[in-house]
Design a protein around this motif. Structure first.
Motif: not given
Length: 324
Positions: A292-312
């Motif tokens: 309790a009191g600990v939260a996790f957020t898991f990001f993935d490739a769809q969340d990349v906000v840099r150059h689209p090449l970075v996402q690929r």
């Protein structure tokens, strides 16, 4: 990527951006129409323009019109760069608000303006940081983990919810033997904390950050030097946490004092630890997932906000099983 010529059956949208002057139109379209070409490539549409009149052809013509109108509104106050076009496209894919929307509840207010969360995971991440004492942001580079954590720290400091910001990062490349590097303590770890410094300078300005560092309101705390401390009324950020050992992670987490909030960020696929050493970040997910009191957020490739090449690139590595 070549954009195919539209067939007569393809949807078409014709519209005019009324009242547009040449300066705003040039800003919208970009040098040599590079912004329009980017929209064509990403959406698979064809855009033709004469003055302030546009004709868009293709299956996603309606969506392209919406983005063009959103970006045109931005030309009142800012330059529409290829990066801004990419972010508008990224926001649309993620179902985020329009790029000219007010940050609102899913944004962060800092001295130099508002920062808006992009996509479901970033919005979830902000909710976790604001609603809990310990948040983990785990995922690939370019997903905004560190940037949003620093923004929340600045906001908390400006609204007097904390008295100081503590930046922590393991100096794995130096084997934690910081005495071999020249300069005082701050200078020794500067190279490792540079991404967080850059974010602070952008949000608060160089002079203000320098004053806060001088007054110890913003503190540099190398992970190797954290043992034995208890941090009260602080916003603590542990960056690049995949480079902590299990023992170091436990040591860091037990430094959290009363009135403090901690954010831990990292990418478990990018550890620089010696062979045979398990990452403390990978280990802590299983240890604290149900606490309790600990939260996790898991990001993935769809969340990349840099150059689209970075996402690929991120997607390509994920398809090959990750790796370091």
């Amino acid at each position: 990527m070549a954009v195919p010529a539209p067939s007569p059956q393809e949807p078409q949208r014709e519209f005019a951006l009324g009242g547009a002057d040449n300066t705003r139109l040039a800003n919208l379209c970009g040098p040599l129409d590079e912004n329009l070409r980017q929209l064509e490539e990403r959406l698979g549409v064809r855009i033709r323009r004469r003055g302030d009149s546009f004709r868009v052809s293709g299956a996603l013509a309606a969506g392209a019109e919406e983005i063009l109108r959103e970006l045109f509104e931005l030309t009142r106050t800012e330059e529409v760069t290829p990066e801004r076009v990419h972010l508008a496209l990224r926001d649309r894919e993620a179902g985020a608000p329009a790029p000219n929307a007010d940050p609102g509840e899913h944004g962060v207010h800092v001295p130099r303006g508002g920062i808006r969360a992009r996509g479901h995971h970033q919005r979830e991440y902000l909710d976790h940081i604001r609603g809990g004492d310990l948040t983990f942001g785990i995922g690939p580079a370019g997903t905004g983990k560190t940037y949003l954590a620093v923004a929340c720290a600045v906001e908390a400091l400006q609204t007097d919810r904390v008295r100081r910001i503590v930046l922590v990062r393991p100096a794995v490349e130096a084997g934690e033997r910081l005495g071999f590097l020249p300069g005082d303590l701050t200078q020794k770890v500067d190279p490792y904390l540079r991404p967080m410094y850059d974010a602070l300078y952008e949000m608060m300005g160089f002079d203000r950050v320098a004053r806060f560092i001088e007054r110890n309101v913003i503190e540099v705390a190398p992970l190797a030097f954290m043992r034995g401390r208890s941090l009260n009324d602080s916003f603590i950020i542990l960056d690049e946490a995949q480079n902590t050992t299990i023992e170091q992670m436990k040591m860091f987490l037990t430094r959290i004092g009363f009135g403090s909030r901690a954010v831990v960020t990292g990418d478990v696929t990018q550890t620089d630890l010696p062979a045979g050493k398990q990452s403390g970040l990978a280990h802590v997910v299983n240890v604290l997932r149900d606490v309790a009191g600990v939260a996790f957020t898991f990001f993935d490739a769809q969340d990349v906000v840099r150059h689209p090449l970075v996402q690929r690139i991120v997607k390509a590595y994920e398809s090959h099983g990750g790796g370091t």
